[in-house]
Design an enzyme around this catalytic site. Structure first.
Site, mmCIF file in Angstrom:
data_model
loop_
_atom_site.group_PDB
_atom_site.id
_atom_site.type_symbol
_atom_site.label_atom_id
_atom_site.label_comp_id
_atom_site.label_asym_id
_atom_site.label_seq_id
_atom_site.Cartn_x
_atom_site.Cartn_y
_atom_site.Cartn_z
ATOM 1 N N CYS A 125 -18.555 7.663 -18.972
ATOM 2 C CA CYS A 125 -19.104 5.762 -19.880
ATOM 3 C C CYS A 125 -20.789 5.522 -18.766
ATOM 4 C CB CYS A 125 -17.753 5.763 -19.260
ATOM 5 S SG CYS A 125 -16.646 6.102 -20.282
ATOM 6 N N HIS A 249 -20.270 -1.372 -21.381
ATOM 7 C CA HIS A 249 -19.580 -0.435 -21.795
ATOM 8 C C HIS A 249 -18.525 -0.975 -23.100
ATOM 9 C CE1 HIS A 249 -17.331 3.910 -22.514
ATOM 10 N NE2 HIS A 249 -16.585 3.267 -21.970
ATOM 11 N N ASN A 283 -14.453 4.386 -28.131
ATOM 12 C CA ASN A 283 -14.691 4.293 -26.810
ATOM 13 C C ASN A 283 -15.410 5.880 -27.145
ATOM 14 O OD1 ASN A 283 -15.301 5.139 -24.417
ATOM 15 N ND2 ASN A 283 -13.802 4.159 -23.810
#
Length: 327
Positions: A125, A249, A283
């Site tokens: 990520c 993120h 996500n």
């Protein structure tokens, strides 16, 4: 006498900037109610814990490479740069089905970028911020002219659909930026690092499915990431009050809000716009920051000339961030 074997070194421009942004998401929208039909959960439970309302899932025959091609093409169109002018392609990702072949060479060829330097980068990520930092440094070192960085993930291939803790979070998509030389600095120095002693908190179960120790990751992210973001500002010669747009993120809305709160406690403005793309994108790992940037530009939340602070974090545990000027 001069040694004729003395090596030359390239010297590139002193500064770089982002000159184009693009993104792609699959058409299939999966709501919390949809997930409640296949696992024990409900819309309110998901919203309360991670802030997600819906996410996008790719079809079985829709590949990571396909999404990366569409996002990269969109970034080139946005920049007005012809593919022939790009000499390097970096594809941060952690979900290619196999290590060989990599995504970057395939993506470049399909976009029409011929014979570039092409490689994948796996920092999970944090991958996009790693890739942006590498792209900027390659150009300043004279090793590249224009670099296309595409964060792309097909996380649904790596998630157990019955695992409530993870299946509600992860999604698919791609986001890209084109990086080029600049007369004035448009991308600040990257600050990056890792916490390898916590590597087991995010891993692959049975070499197939993503597994994470949710509470441990949450505690780490909400305590350790804000100081890293502040370090990125320090390296760029900026103060928290200079930040117009914050794009962490998109892991969990509660984590995003915690980072923003800590930065405001250090002087960031109340009107600093904080990315909340996770609400409708989920996500998407290395794709989440460029996806959010593109969406915020299209809706006017991020404007040309704004100071953007990006910070990525995830498996490894790895982290990276930098400030940059919105194109």
């Amino acid at each position: 006498m001069t040694d004729r074997r003395t090596l030359r070194q390239n010297q590139g421009p002193s500064a770089t900037r982002i000159i184009g942004v693009g993104s792609f998401q699959p058409e299939r929208i999966v709501t919390n109610d949809d997930l409640s039909k296949i696992m024990e959960t409900d819309d309110q439970w998901i919203r309360d814990r991670v802030g997600i309302v819906e996410r996008r899932f790719a079809d079985k025959d829709e590949l990571l490479v396909d999404m990366a091609v569409k996002a990269g093409t969109a970034a080139l169109i946005d920049s007005g740069v012809d593919p022939s002018e790009v000499d390097t392609v970096i594809v941060p990702n952690c979900t290619m089905p196999s290590g060989i072949p990599n995504a970057a060479a395939q993506v470049a060829d399909r976009i029409g970028i011929k014979a570039p330097g092409a490689f994948d980068l796996n920092a999970a990520c944090a991958g996009f911020c790693y890739g942006l930092g590498v792209a900027s440094d390659l150009i300043r070192a004279g090793s590249a002219g224009k670099v296309l960085v595409i964060g792309a993930e097909k996380l649904t291939d790596s998630v157990d659909p019955t695992d409530r803790a993870n299946a509600i979070i992860f999604a698919d998509g791609a986001g890209a930026v084109l990086v080029g030389p600049s007369d004035t600095p448009g991308i600040g120095p990257v600050t990056w690092g890792s916490a390898g002693d916590l590597v087991d908190t995010i891993s692959m179960r049975d070499h197939r499915y993503i597994h994470q120790e949710g509470q441990a990751v949450f505690r780490w992210a909400t305590t350790q990431i804000a100081p890293i973001a502040l370090k990125a500002l320090e390296l760029a010669g900026l103060e928290p009050s200079d930040v117009d747009v914050l794009i962490p993120h998109q892991a969990n809305l509660r984590i995003v809000e915690s980072i923003a709160k800590k930065l405001r406690a250090k002087g960031a403005r109340e009107d600093m716009d904080v990315a909340d793309d996770i609400r409708y994108s989920g996500n998407t790992s290395s794709a989440s920051i460029p996806l959010a940037l593109d969406h915020m530009r299209k809706t006017g939340r991020a404007k040309t000339g704004d100071v953007v602070l990006a910070i990525g974090f995830g498996a490894g545990l790895s982290y990276a961030g930098q400030a940059f000027i919105c194109p």
